[in-house]
Design an enzyme around this catalytic site. Structure first.
Site, PDB file in Angstrom:
ATOM      1  N   CYS A 154       8.793 -14.634 -25.425  1.00  8.56           N
ATOM      2  CA  CYS A 154       7.860 -13.750 -24.695  1.00  8.56           C
ATOM      3  C   CYS A 154       8.482 -12.398 -24.379  1.00  8.56           C
ATOM      4  CB  CYS A 154       7.482 -14.330 -23.339  1.00  8.56           C
ATOM      5  SG  CYS A 154       6.679 -15.890 -23.383  1.00  8.56           S
TER       6      CYS A 154
ATOM      7  N   HIS B 161       0.645 -20.972 -23.984  1.00  8.57           N
ATOM      8  CA  HIS B 161       0.605 -20.423 -25.351  1.00  8.57           C
ATOM      9  C   HIS B 161       1.166 -21.432 -26.359  1.00  8.57           C
ATOM     10  CE1 HIS B 161       1.068 -16.188 -23.420  1.00  8.57           C
ATOM     11  NE2 HIS B 161      -0.173 -16.294 -23.879  1.00  8.57           N
TER      12      HIS B 161
HETATM   13  N1  GLY Z   1       2.855 -15.051 -16.756  1.00  5.41           N
HETATM   14  C1  GLY Z   1       2.578 -14.907 -18.129  1.00  5.41           C
HETATM   15  C2  GLY Z   1       1.123 -14.882 -18.383  1.00  5.41           C
HETATM   16  O1  GLY Z   1       0.413 -15.554 -17.693  1.00  5.41           O
HETATM   17  O2  GLY Z   1       0.610 -14.172 -19.213  1.00  5.41           O
END
Ligand code: GLY
Length: 236
Positions: free
Chosen positions: A225, A172
């Site tokens: 996150c 991300h």
């Molecule tokens: N483990 C976080 C994702 O892949 O969305």
């Protein structure tokens, strides 16, 4: 470009969700070799993280129930983008993560935010790809987020400019950068981060509260996150 949004960086609530027992074996990860996640340690680190949000930052914690059937559900950030009194419920890029949005939507509805849903089936967007600077949004175009997702975000938050940033070698956009304070962007030193940096305006040093997240990092999780931050105190 508009000035810095009033109240930027001030929050009253954090939505979090505990680490499911399924995370070590089933959470998605870019590096399949990362198969040694220590669940107990991941949970201790998550508790520490929530403790910092609650006791050091003074936020009211909205704790969603752990769901072992959703291995990545600790990463609540991907399910919604909140700015001011609007919450955009996302359409996560990984099919297996779409159900995570349901309980997040309910929590944000209970906080009396205006809910906008991403219903266009051609759109994908993970909250981890969305960086709000207080003046504008940057949206990472990654394996999880596409152009249509960025367009829908721009529609939902019409007061702000939206720029897209191609993401290389990372899950991300916020895997390698974040806001450290008003007008203060921090970014990593990896090649992918430095390529993305060309899109941003400035970079300065700043102070951090260290919080380890060694186990969640193995499944591509980072600090932002694990929470959705909401400001219910003042208009933004
Ligand atoms: N483990 C976080 C994702 O892949 O969305």
């Amino acid at each position: 470009m508009a000035g810095l949004t009033v109240g930027f960086g001030e929050y009253t609530h954090a939505i979090v969700r505990g680490v499911p027992a399924s995370l070590p074996k089933e959470a998605l990860r870019m590096n399949e070799a990362n198969d040694d996640v220590d669940l107990a340690r991941a949970r201790r680190e998550h508790e520490l993280y929530v403790g910092v949000l609650m006791h050091k930052l003074g936020l009211q914690i909205v704790e969603l129930p752990v769901d072992d059937s959703l291995p990545d559900s600790v990463f609540v950030e991907d399910a919604a983008v909140v700015c001011g009194d609007t919450a955009l419920i996302t359409r996560p890029g990984a099919l297996g993560r779409r159900k995570e949005t349901e309980i997040v939507k309910k929590a944000l509805t209970d906080l009396h935010l205006n809910i906008v849903e991403m219903i266009d089936e051609s759109a994908t967007l993970d909250g981890g790809d969305v960086l709000f600077t207080g003046r504008e949004f940057f949206v990472g175009l990654s394996k999880r987020t596409n152009q249509r997702g960025a367009e829908i975000l721009a529609d939902a938050f019409k007061d702000y400019a939206v720029s897209t940033v191609p993401i290389y070698d990372a899950l991300h956009l916020k895997s390698f950068c974040s806001m450290a304070g008003p007008g203060l962007l921090v970014i990593g030193s990896s090649d992918g981060a430095q390529k993305a940096l060309k899109v941003f305006e400035r970079l300065k040093d700043h102070m951090l509260i260290p919080v380890p997240l060694t186990q969640m990092a193995k499944v591509d999780g980072s600090l932002s996150c694990c929470s959705i931050l909401v400001n219910k105190r003042r208009e933004m």
